[in-house]
Every structure is written in C-alpha cells, then in structure tokens.
Design a protein around this motif. Structure first.
Motif, PDB file in Angstrom:
ATOM      1  N   GLU A  12       7.832  62.184   3.288  1.00 11.01           N
ATOM      2  CA  GLU A  12       7.485  63.537   2.841  1.00 11.01           C
ATOM      3  C   GLU A  12       8.014  64.562   3.952  1.00 11.01           C
ATOM      4  OE1 GLU A  12       3.422  63.788   2.264  1.00 11.01           O
ATOM      5  OE2 GLU A  12       3.772  64.185   0.195  1.00 11.01           O
ATOM      6  N   LEU A  13       8.555  65.724   3.698  1.00  9.67           N
ATOM      7  CA  LEU A  13       8.864  66.617   4.628  1.00  9.67           C
ATOM      8  C   LEU A  13       7.594  67.228   5.405  1.00  9.67           C
ATOM      9  CD1 LEU A  13      11.423  69.193   2.935  1.00  9.67           C
ATOM     10  CD2 LEU A  13      11.931  66.800   4.154  1.00  9.67           C
ATOM     11  N   HIS A  14       8.024  67.199   6.797  1.00 10.48           N
ATOM     12  CA  HIS A  14       6.802  67.839   7.723  1.00 10.48           C
ATOM     13  C   HIS A  14       7.248  68.993   8.342  1.00 10.48           C
ATOM     14  CE1 HIS A  14       9.043  66.214  11.044  1.00 10.48           C
ATOM     15  NE2 HIS A  14       8.764  64.944  10.731  1.00 10.48           N
ATOM     16  N   LEU A  15       6.477  69.530   9.140  1.00 12.13           N
ATOM     17  CA  LEU A  15       6.605  70.809   9.885  1.00 12.13           C
ATOM     18  C   LEU A  15       7.957  70.879  10.382  1.00 12.13           C
ATOM     19  CD1 LEU A  15       5.156  73.588  10.178  1.00 12.13           C
ATOM     20  CD2 LEU A  15       4.087  72.525  12.428  1.00 12.13           C
ATOM     21  N   GLY A  16       8.279  69.761  11.140  1.00 15.14           N
ATOM     22  CA  GLY A  16       9.668  69.739  11.947  1.00 15.14           C
ATOM     23  C   GLY A  16      10.987  69.680  11.040  1.00 15.14           C
ATOM     24  N   VAL A 239      10.095  69.884  16.853  1.00 19.99           N
ATOM     25  CA  VAL A 239       8.493  70.287  16.940  1.00 19.99           C
ATOM     26  C   VAL A 239       8.055  69.196  17.338  1.00 19.99           C
ATOM     27  CG1 VAL A 239       6.873  70.613  15.338  1.00 19.99           C
ATOM     28  CG2 VAL A 239       8.907  71.729  14.876  1.00 19.99           C
ATOM     29  N   CYS A 240       7.096  69.301  18.300  1.00 21.76           N
ATOM     30  CA  CYS A 240       6.227  68.085  18.825  1.00 21.76           C
ATOM     31  C   CYS A 240       4.764  68.210  18.656  1.00 21.76           C
ATOM     32  CB  CYS A 240       6.527  68.200  20.463  1.00 21.76           C
ATOM     33  SG  CYS A 240       8.107  67.776  20.809  1.00 21.76           S
ATOM     34  N   ASP A 241       4.223  67.394  18.499  1.00 21.03           N
ATOM     35  CA  ASP A 241       2.447  67.324  18.411  1.00 21.03           C
ATOM     36  C   ASP A 241       2.096  67.825  19.668  1.00 21.03           C
ATOM     37  OD1 ASP A 241       2.562  65.238  20.055  1.00 21.03           O
ATOM     38  OD2 ASP A 241       1.993  63.838  18.721  1.00 21.03           O
ATOM     39  N   GLU A 242       0.744  67.972  19.688  1.00 22.40           N
ATOM     40  CA  GLU A 242      -0.009  68.435  21.007  1.00 22.40           C
ATOM     41  C   GLU A 242       0.220  67.619  22.122  1.00 22.40           C
ATOM     42  OE1 GLU A 242      -3.376  68.766  18.470  1.00 22.40           O
ATOM     43  OE2 GLU A 242      -2.183  70.555  17.904  1.00 22.40           O
ATOM     44  N   GLN A 243       0.458  66.486  22.108  1.00 18.98           N
ATOM     45  CA  GLN A 243       0.708  65.395  23.132  1.00 18.98           C
ATOM     46  C   GLN A 243       2.137  65.553  23.541  1.00 18.98           C
ATOM     47  OE1 GLN A 243      -1.300  63.995  20.328  1.00 18.98           O
ATOM     48  NE2 GLN A 243      -2.806  64.781  21.694  1.00 18.98           N
ATOM     49  N   ALA A 267       4.113  81.537   4.671  1.00 22.64           N
ATOM     50  CA  ALA A 267       4.355  82.355   5.900  1.00 22.64           C
ATOM     51  C   ALA A 267       3.485  81.700   7.004  1.00 22.64           C
ATOM     52  CB  ALA A 267       3.869  83.757   5.409  1.00 22.64           C
ATOM     53  N   GLN A 268       2.331  81.253   6.632  1.00 25.12           N
ATOM     54  CA  GLN A 268       1.526  80.767   7.838  1.00 25.12           C
ATOM     55  C   GLN A 268       2.188  79.417   8.208  1.00 25.12           C
ATOM     56  OE1 GLN A 268      -1.989  80.626   5.197  1.00 25.12           O
ATOM     57  NE2 GLN A 268      -3.192  81.946   6.574  1.00 25.12           N
ATOM     58  N   LYS A 274       6.763  78.219  14.456  1.00 26.24           N
ATOM     59  CA  LYS A 274       7.113  78.881  15.618  1.00 26.24           C
ATOM     60  C   LYS A 274       5.966  78.487  16.789  1.00 26.24           C
ATOM     61  CE  LYS A 274       8.988  82.851  13.609  1.00 26.24           C
ATOM     62  NZ  LYS A 274       8.740  84.112  12.843  1.00 26.24           N
ATOM     63  N   GLU A 275       4.783  78.468  16.361  1.00 28.87           N
ATOM     64  CA  GLU A 275       4.101  78.358  17.535  1.00 28.87           C
ATOM     65  C   GLU A 275       4.081  76.676  18.035  1.00 28.87           C
ATOM     66  OE1 GLU A 275      -0.616  77.022  16.487  1.00 28.87           O
ATOM     67  OE2 GLU A 275      -0.124  79.201  15.820  1.00 28.87           O
TER      68      GLU A 275
END
Ligand code: GLU
Length: 282
Positions: A12-16, A239-243, A267-268, A274-275
């Motif tokens: 599946e596509l993810h945020l990255g 895009v990276c995770d919090e770690q 939009a969110q 971006k965050e």
C-alpha cells in the motif's frame, strides 16, 4: 515538463509515497507539464494484483491525477531485451553465475548506502575465460548480466548530471561496482527498466527519494551507453518516522488507507507529510 510517479505494486502507499507523488505532481503543474504514473512491476515475485487499483484509488483520493494510461513495466520485456542486447554487443556487461550465498561470502559493503543492491560484487565472473563462459552459458539455464563498471567508465569518460538538491554531480561509475543489469530470475533490473522507460516516456525531471541517489550514477552511465537523453533529477528527502527511520511498506500505521480510515482528509494528510518533512534525512 514531464515528471512521473513510479510506485511498485508490492504494497500500500504510505505517507512517504504521498509526498513523492505530490512533488512529481506539483512540479509538473507548476511548469504547465504533466505527470505520468508508471507501475514498476518487473519483480513479479513480489507484485500483488490488488495494489494497482489500490494505488490509483489512493492517488485519486489525494487529488492527484496523471496523464494517459499508466504503463506497466511487465509489458515491456521486449524493449528491455533489446537494450540488454545492445549493451552485450558493446561488451559492457557479462554473465554472472554466482549464487547469492557465494557473493555474500566474498563481497564488501559499499561505501555509500545504495538502497537497492546491498553488497558490492567482488567481480568473480568478470575475469572468466571466454571458453569457460561459453560452457557455463550452455549448461546453465539462466544467469544474471552484470555491468563491467570499469569498462563502462572508460568508454563513457567523465559524466555529470544536474540535481535540483545538490547541483552538478560528477558520476562515479564504479560507486556501486558491477551492478546487476538483468536479474537471473526476471531477465531485467530496476536500473535498466527505469532508464529505458524514463527515456521512452520522455520524462524530463525525475523526482524520487534520496535513497536512490547512488543508483543515479549507474543510470547516467546507462543513458550514455544507450544513447538516451539525460533528464534532470531531484532526489528529495525521505519521510521518516519519529525515530528518524525511513518509512517502509510494512509500517501500516502510515499507510494512506489507514490514515483515511482514521478520518483524516487529504489536506490533513498533506499537512502530516509536511510535518514529517521536519524529520527528514538527506
Ligand atoms: N519504483 C521505485 C519505488 O517504488 C521508484 C523508482 C524511481 O523513482 O526511480 O521506490
């Protein structure tokens, strides 16, 4: 300007992916050009049929559109075979009969992470006498084809490419060593297919993650040898995770379907991407 988004339908596509798709889409829009969608599905051992439609669905949900019918690389075997034959006639690739296990025992780690190849090939089959090579080819049902990187470098001379993120980059032809140009199991590789297709689709700006930066050294070399135009590149941060680790397909929590199911709007999702850019590595 022509850009492309080139996912593999293996998950599946993810945020990255969403960020990569937006970069390709926004850049084309800004220049009055178009974005193409290309399914990089040569690795038929990992592809799953349901992901083609799921990817298109996710992109539409994000508000991203593409020009024309998406290409599927698995339909283009003959074109890749012709490019391979040309490289073979030029004497810049050689058959490799080594097993993964043999290579793992002999190989060195590359100087830079390359995101695709793992270990540097020690060159065992490069020096095989011609007679032995012919015998092995007659006996073995299939084999891989590897780039003779030193020979290719001699043939091509000094090369550079223009990267939006890094400016002019000098090609280091041997950075990834003798990479596989055609895999034993599928008869082609990411490097060959991507170079042939970017040219065939007249892509003028390749936008993709910085994890593929090292591969571009090989791609520019292949473009030169195959007489193909060189696009511009933009290797954007991941895009990276919090770690601080880059997202993988197995991280379900960042998949677009999961974010959608949680009630996030496109939009969110864009805001979230971006965050996440603040955690990006490059
Ligand atoms: N298919 C690759 C991926 O899903 C992208 C390759 C490229 O953009 O050159 O990461």
């Amino acid at each position: 300007m022509i850009t492309r988004f080139a996912p593999s339908p293996t998950g599946e596509l993810h945020l990255g992916h969403a960020l990569a798709a937006w970069i390709a889409y926004d850049e084309a829009q800004r220049h009055g050009g178009s974005m193409l969608l290309r399914f990089e599905d040569i690795d038929t051992t990992r592809v799953r049929e349901e992901f083609y439609a799921a990817i298109e669905h996710d992109l539409r949900w994000l508000g991203i559109s593409w020009q024309g019918t998406p290409w599927r690389q698995r339909d283009r075997g003959k074109v890749y075979d012709a490019a391979l034959a040309r490289l073979r006639d030029m004497g810049v690739i050689y058959p490799c009969f080594c097993t993964r296990k043999e290579i793992a025992m002999m190989a060195q780690a590359p100087q830079q992470g390359d995101g695709q190849e793992g270990l540097l090939y020690p060159g065992t089959c490069r020096h095989m006498p011609e007679r032995e090579r012919e015998q092995r080819m007659a006996q073995a049902g299939s084999w891989a084809w590897r780039l003779d990187a030193t020979r290719a470098a001699e043939l091509c001379g000094a090369l550079t490419w223009h990267d939006r993120a890094r400016g002019q980059v000098d090609v280091d032809a041997t950075l990834l060593g003798d990479v596989v140009i055609a895999r034993k199991d599928i008869g082609v590789s990411y490097h060959l297919a991507v170079v042939v297709d970017d040219a065939a689709q007249e892509v003028s700006l390749v936008t993709r993650g910085a994890d593929l930066f090292a591969s571009t050294h090989v791609h520019v070399l292949l473009q030169k040898m195959l007489d193909l135009p060189q696009p511009q590149y933009w290797h954007h941060p991941l895009v990276c995770d919090e770690q601080g680790k880059r997202l993988a397909k197995r991280d379900q929590s960042m998949s677009l379907s999961h974010l959608r199911a949680q009630g996030l709007t496109p939009a969110q999702v864009k805001e979230k991407a971006k965050e996440a850019m603040r955690n990006m590595e490059f």
